[in-house]
Write a protein that holds these residues in place. Structure first.
Motif, PDB file in Angstrom:
ATOM      1  N   THR A 144       0.826  -1.200   0.000  1.00 38.54           N
ATOM      2  CA  THR A 144       0.000   0.000   0.000  1.00 38.54           C
ATOM      3  C   THR A 144       0.867   1.260   0.000  1.00 38.54           C
ATOM      4  O   THR A 144       2.095   1.191   0.028  1.00 38.54           O
ATOM      5  CB  THR A 144      -0.933   0.007   1.213  1.00 38.54           C
ATOM      6  N   SER A 145       0.203   2.421   0.003  1.00 38.62           N
ATOM      7  CA  SER A 145       0.923   3.687  -0.018  1.00 38.62           C
ATOM      8  C   SER A 145       1.506   4.037   1.346  1.00 38.62           C
ATOM      9  O   SER A 145       2.314   4.965   1.445  1.00 38.62           O
ATOM     10  CB  SER A 145      -0.006   4.811  -0.481  1.00 38.62           C
ATOM     11  N   VAL A 146       1.107   3.331   2.407  1.00 41.41           N
ATOM     12  CA  VAL A 146       1.660   3.519   3.742  1.00 41.41           C
ATOM     13  C   VAL A 146       2.163   2.166   4.224  1.00 41.41           C
ATOM     14  O   VAL A 146       1.389   1.213   4.323  1.00 41.41           O
ATOM     15  CB  VAL A 146       0.613   4.090   4.721  1.00 41.41           C
ATOM     16  N   PHE A 147       3.445   2.067   4.533  1.00 45.14           N
ATOM     17  CA  PHE A 147       4.034   0.797   4.957  1.00 45.14           C
ATOM     18  C   PHE A 147       5.190   1.083   5.899  1.00 45.14           C
ATOM     19  O   PHE A 147       5.687   2.226   5.992  1.00 45.14           O
ATOM     20  CB  PHE A 147       4.498  -0.027   3.754  1.00 45.14           C
ATOM     21  N   VAL A 148       5.639   0.046   6.597  1.00 43.94           N
ATOM     22  CA  VAL A 148       6.706   0.166   7.581  1.00 43.94           C
ATOM     23  C   VAL A 148       7.805  -0.837   7.254  1.00 43.94           C
ATOM     24  O   VAL A 148       7.513  -2.008   6.958  1.00 43.94           O
ATOM     25  CB  VAL A 148       6.186  -0.078   9.015  1.00 43.94           C
ATOM     26  N   VAL A 149       9.037  -0.379   7.317  1.00 43.62           N
ATOM     27  CA  VAL A 149      10.203  -1.251   7.227  1.00 43.62           C
ATOM     28  C   VAL A 149      10.759  -1.377   8.645  1.00 43.62           C
ATOM     29  O   VAL A 149      11.284  -0.413   9.202  1.00 43.62           O
ATOM     30  CB  VAL A 149      11.261  -0.691   6.270  1.00 43.62           C
ATOM     31  N   VAL A 150      10.620  -2.557   9.227  1.00 45.08           N
ATOM     32  CA  VAL A 150      11.043  -2.788  10.613  1.00 45.08           C
ATOM     33  C   VAL A 150      12.559  -2.924  10.648  1.00 45.08           C
ATOM     34  O   VAL A 150      13.141  -3.740   9.917  1.00 45.08           O
ATOM     35  CB  VAL A 150      10.361  -4.038  11.195  1.00 45.08           C
ATOM     36  N   THR A 151      13.193  -2.136  11.516  1.00 48.89           N
ATOM     37  CA  THR A 151      14.652  -2.134  11.619  1.00 48.89           C
ATOM     38  C   THR A 151      15.165  -2.599  12.975  1.00 48.89           C
ATOM     39  O   THR A 151      16.363  -2.844  13.125  1.00 48.89           O
ATOM     40  CB  THR A 151      15.200  -0.723  11.326  1.00 48.89           C
ATOM     41  N   LYS A 152      14.312  -2.707  13.974  1.00 48.71           N
ATOM     42  CA  LYS A 152      14.736  -3.154  15.305  1.00 48.71           C
ATOM     43  C   LYS A 152      13.551  -3.807  16.001  1.00 48.71           C
ATOM     44  O   LYS A 152      12.416  -3.322  15.878  1.00 48.71           O
ATOM     45  CB  LYS A 152      15.257  -1.970  16.132  1.00 48.71           C
ATOM     46  N   GLN A 153      13.801  -4.908  16.744  1.00 48.60           N
ATOM     47  CA  GLN A 153      12.729  -5.643  17.412  1.00 48.60           C
ATOM     48  C   GLN A 153      13.151  -6.043  18.826  1.00 48.60           C
ATOM     49  O   GLN A 153      14.289  -6.465  19.036  1.00 48.60           O
ATOM     50  CB  GLN A 153      12.361  -6.911  16.628  1.00 48.60           C
ATOM     51  N   ILE A 154      12.210  -5.901  19.754  1.00 48.89           N
ATOM     52  CA  ILE A 154      12.388  -6.401  21.117  1.00 48.89           C
ATOM     53  C   ILE A 154      11.367  -7.523  21.303  1.00 48.89           C
ATOM     54  O   ILE A 154      10.161  -7.283  21.269  1.00 48.89           O
ATOM     55  CB  ILE A 154      12.176  -5.285  22.154  1.00 48.89           C
ATOM     56  N   LEU A 155      11.859  -8.744  21.496  1.00 43.12           N
ATOM     57  CA  LEU A 155      10.997  -9.923  21.573  1.00 43.12           C
ATOM     58  C   LEU A 155      10.789 -10.336  23.022  1.00 43.12           C
ATOM     59  O   LEU A 155      11.735 -10.371  23.819  1.00 43.12           O
ATOM     60  CB  LEU A 155      11.596 -11.084  20.789  1.00 43.12           C
ATOM     61  N   THR A 156       9.555 -10.681  23.364  1.00 44.20           N
ATOM     62  CA  THR A 156       9.218 -11.306  24.640  1.00 44.20           C
ATOM     63  C   THR A 156       8.531 -12.624  24.299  1.00 44.20           C
ATOM     64  O   THR A 156       7.367 -12.649  23.910  1.00 44.20           O
ATOM     65  CB  THR A 156       8.289 -10.410  25.477  1.00 44.20           C
ATOM     66  N   GLU A 157       9.275 -13.729  24.428  1.00 46.71           N
ATOM     67  CA  GLU A 157       8.798 -15.019  23.928  1.00 46.71           C
ATOM     68  C   GLU A 157       8.105 -15.830  25.022  1.00 46.71           C
ATOM     69  O   GLU A 157       8.297 -15.597  26.222  1.00 46.71           O
ATOM     70  CB  GLU A 157       9.971 -15.815  23.351  1.00 46.71           C
ATOM     71  N   ASN A 158       7.290 -16.748  24.560  1.00 44.05           N
ATOM     72  CA  ASN A 158       6.638 -17.741  25.427  1.00 44.05           C
ATOM     73  C   ASN A 158       5.794 -17.103  26.537  1.00 44.05           C
ATOM     74  O   ASN A 158       5.819 -17.537  27.692  1.00 44.05           O
ATOM     75  CB  ASN A 158       7.669 -18.695  26.048  1.00 44.05           C
ATOM     76  N   GLN A 159       5.053 -16.079  26.205  1.00 49.09           N
ATOM     77  CA  GLN A 159       4.135 -15.498  27.182  1.00 49.09           C
ATOM     78  C   GLN A 159       2.887 -16.372  27.300  1.00 49.09           C
ATOM     79  O   GLN A 159       2.387 -16.907  26.303  1.00 49.09           O
ATOM     80  CB  GLN A 159       3.729 -14.081  26.769  1.00 49.09           C
ATOM     81  N   ALA A 160       2.380 -16.483  28.534  1.00 47.29           N
ATOM     82  CA  ALA A 160       1.150 -17.240  28.792  1.00 47.29           C
ATOM     83  C   ALA A 160       0.328 -16.482  29.817  1.00 47.29           C
ATOM     84  O   ALA A 160       0.845 -15.672  30.595  1.00 47.29           O
ATOM     85  CB  ALA A 160       1.484 -18.643  29.296  1.00 47.29           C
ATOM     86  N   GLN A 161      -0.985 -16.725  29.820  1.00 47.49           N
ATOM     87  CA  GLN A 161      -1.867 -16.083  30.785  1.00 47.49           C
ATOM     88  C   GLN A 161      -1.567 -16.605  32.191  1.00 47.49           C
ATOM     89  O   GLN A 161      -1.421 -17.814  32.412  1.00 47.49           O
ATOM     90  CB  GLN A 161      -3.327 -16.363  30.433  1.00 47.49           C
ATOM     91  N   GLY A 162      -1.463 -15.687  33.160  1.00 52.11           N
ATOM     92  CA  GLY A 162      -1.174 -16.085  34.542  1.00 52.11           C
ATOM     93  C   GLY A 162      -0.899 -14.870  35.391  1.00 52.11           C
ATOM     94  O   GLY A 162      -1.267 -13.745  35.043  1.00 52.11           O
ATOM     95  N   VAL A 163      -0.228 -15.102  36.548  1.00 49.69           N
ATOM     96  CA  VAL A 163       0.162 -14.011  37.439  1.00 49.69           C
ATOM     97  C   VAL A 163       1.670 -14.010  37.547  1.00 49.69           C
ATOM     98  O   VAL A 163       2.322 -15.073  37.536  1.00 49.69           O
ATOM     99  CB  VAL A 163      -0.485 -14.155  38.830  1.00 49.69           C
ATOM    100  N   CYS A 164       2.248 -12.781  37.667  1.00 51.86           N
ATOM    101  CA  CYS A 164       3.699 -12.634  37.730  1.00 51.86           C
ATOM    102  C   CYS A 164       4.018 -11.226  38.219  1.00 51.86           C
ATOM    103  O   CYS A 164       3.153 -10.347  38.208  1.00 51.86           O
ATOM    104  CB  CYS A 164       4.334 -12.884  36.353  1.00 51.86           C
ATOM    105  N   PRO A 165       5.254 -10.977  38.668  1.00 53.45           N
ATOM    106  CA  PRO A 165       5.630  -9.639  39.128  1.00 53.45           C
ATOM    107  C   PRO A 165       5.774  -8.683  37.949  1.00 53.45           C
ATOM    108  O   PRO A 165       6.275  -9.057  36.880  1.00 53.45           O
ATOM    109  CB  PRO A 165       6.959  -9.868  39.844  1.00 53.45           C
ATOM    110  N   GLU A 166       5.317  -7.422  38.179  1.00 57.54           N
ATOM    111  CA  GLU A 166       5.439  -6.372  37.153  1.00 57.54           C
ATOM    112  C   GLU A 166       6.908  -5.991  36.993  1.00 57.54           C
ATOM    113  O   GLU A 166       7.675  -5.981  37.957  1.00 57.54           O
ATOM    114  CB  GLU A 166       4.604  -5.160  37.562  1.00 57.54           C
ATOM    115  N   SER A 167       7.299  -5.678  35.768  1.00 56.38           N
ATOM    116  CA  SER A 167       8.707  -5.359  35.495  1.00 56.38           C
ATOM    117  C   SER A 167       8.995  -3.866  35.540  1.00 56.38           C
ATOM    118  O   SER A 167      10.168  -3.475  35.563  1.00 56.38           O
ATOM    119  CB  SER A 167       9.096  -5.911  34.112  1.00 56.38           C
ATOM    120  N   GLU A 168       7.991  -3.007  35.542  1.00 60.01           N
ATOM    121  CA  GLU A 168       8.223  -1.567  35.521  1.00 60.01           C
ATOM    122  C   GLU A 168       8.701  -1.082  36.887  1.00 60.01           C
ATOM    123  O   GLU A 168       8.209  -1.524  37.934  1.00 60.01           O
ATOM    124  CB  GLU A 168       6.953  -0.827  35.115  1.00 60.01           C
TER     125      GLU A 168
END
Length: 408
Positions: free
Chosen positions: A94-118
């Motif tokens: 299309t006339s508007v598109f994105v070329v991704v140049t950097k990625q931060i991956l968070t793998e294997n996420q699942a629904q549950g409870v865990c400590p906040e990282s912020e």
């Protein structure tokens, strides 16, 4: 006829009639001003209105356009080889598109409870997690303070776990600087039924594959190098690829349809669209998140969350077309001849207010004539007032009706 009473004088003035009286003033100064103003007005209409602005044309400012884009290039990122299906979104060209140049991956996420990282959700007891906003950037607070690691405690959340940590340093795919972008743009001016594309004529397809856009050497090539686009927009590619940003590729079609079809050509220009006018800008750069979902063999739903930084390209098409029309030509021609009368107004202002002998000129220019049949008391010929223009000379009445010649 007796003079009108003061109470009815406004009635007489209301039903009076004014007509033009031609007075020829023989003065070099006034004549030069008059011709000079007329020449300036005439030069303005010929040079600017007709030749530069082409006011004799009918203009169509409604442009119908379609844009198809295609990015090509192979890059390496985090030990993987990426092609266009990996780093370009959306994939439809299309006339508007994105070329991704950097990625931060968070793998294997699942629904549950865990400590906040912020960091703002660090705590020492449950009471520190109560009274806050019930939601965070990663989930919903449970009100408990739990260990984050061996030395740190944070508030517990319910959501996709583990939460994202977007403060880590990740590499940038700098190979994207050499990727190429092909733009296919077709336009139409519906008022004239004119259609054109930014591609070269048939028979030159081989040359099209080899060309690369250059603002001076190849300004019509529709294949652009991404690094050149960033540079022509006044940006630094490594910096922009790291933080992300929005660039505009503008294609202008300004066509004179009185000329040949081949003379209607596009013009490319480049700019950065996201606001950087007053640095430091709030929330600089461009990024977005997306997730890929899948199921593990035990049936639990998992996902990989990606925070992507990239360069967004907006292809913007604008333009107008003009063609000769008799109506705008007549309108602007009449306006030109009408505007020439401004010289007369300026000369009248000079004669009536600034030159010597102004009273003498007023007496000749403004004259009250009674109704026919009403006797007029005889008046002596007007004497030249002291200081009259050109000294005291005899006024000559021309043979045409109502015209006087003043020797000034």
């Amino acid at each position: 006829m007796p003079p009108p009473r003061p109470g009815t004088r406004w009635v007489t003035d209301f039903f009076s009639y004014e007509t033009t009286k031609s007075v020829v003033v023989k003065s070099w100064v006034v004549g030069a001003v008059n011709r000079g103003v007329q020449l300036l007005i005439l030069a303005y209409f010929i040079g600017w209105v007709f030749l530069h602005e082409k006011a004799y044309q009918v203009r169509d400012t409604v442009i119908e356009s379609s844009v198809v884009t295609k990015v090509k290039g192979i890059g390496r990122y985090a030990g993987r080889v990426l092609d266009t299906a990996d780093y370009v979104t959306p994939h439809q060209g299309t006339s508007v598109f994105v070329v991704v140049t950097k990625q931060i991956l968070t793998e294997n996420q699942a629904q549950g409870v865990c400590p906040e990282s912020e960091a703002e959700y660090r705590c020492t007891a449950d009471r520190d997690c109560q009274g806050k906003s019930p939601t965070t950037g990663s989930g919903v607070l449970t009100g408990r303070c739990v260990p984050y690691n061996g030395t740190l405690r944070t508030c517990e959340i319910q959501g996709w776990c583990p939460p994202e940590v977007d403060t880590v340093d990740v590499p940038v795919m700098l190979e994207a600087e050499n990727f190429t972008l092909f733009i296919k743009n077709s336009i139409r001016f519906p008022l004239f039924g004119f259609e054109k594309a930014n591609l070269p004529p048939p028979g030159s397809g081989g040359e099209l594959g080899r060309c690369r856009f250059h603002p001076e050497q190849q300004p019509l090539c529709p294949i652009l190098r991404l690094g050149d686009v960033v540079r022509l927009a006044g940006q630094d590619f490594p910096t922009l690829a790291s933080t992300g940003g929005v660039l505009g590729i503008k294609i202008g079609w300004v066509c004179d349809l009185d000329r040949a079809w081949e003379r209607c050509l596009p013009r490319y220009s480049f700019t950065r669209l996201d606001g950087l006018a007053r640095p430091p800008a709030p929330a600089p750069g461009y990024n977005f998140r997306h997730a890929r979902y899948y199921r593990w063999p035990d049936g639990t739903e998992r996902r990989t969350l990606t925070k992507a930084f990239g360069i967004r390209f907006d292809v913007l098409v604008y333009g107008n077309a003009g063609k000769f029309g008799i109506v705008p030509t007549l309108i602007n021609t009449v306006a030109a001849f009408t505007s020439i009368g401004v010289g007369t107004v300026l000369c009248d202002i000079i004669l009536l207010n600034f030159l010597k002998g102004a009273e003498h000129y007023k007496a000749r220019k403004f004259e009250e004539v009674p109704e026919a049949g009403v006797p007029v008391p005889p008046t002596s010929p007007m004497a030249c007032p002291p200081g009259a223009l050109g000294g005291c000379s005899r006024d000559k009445q021309s043979t045409d009706s109502g015209t006087f010649s003043l020797g000034l």
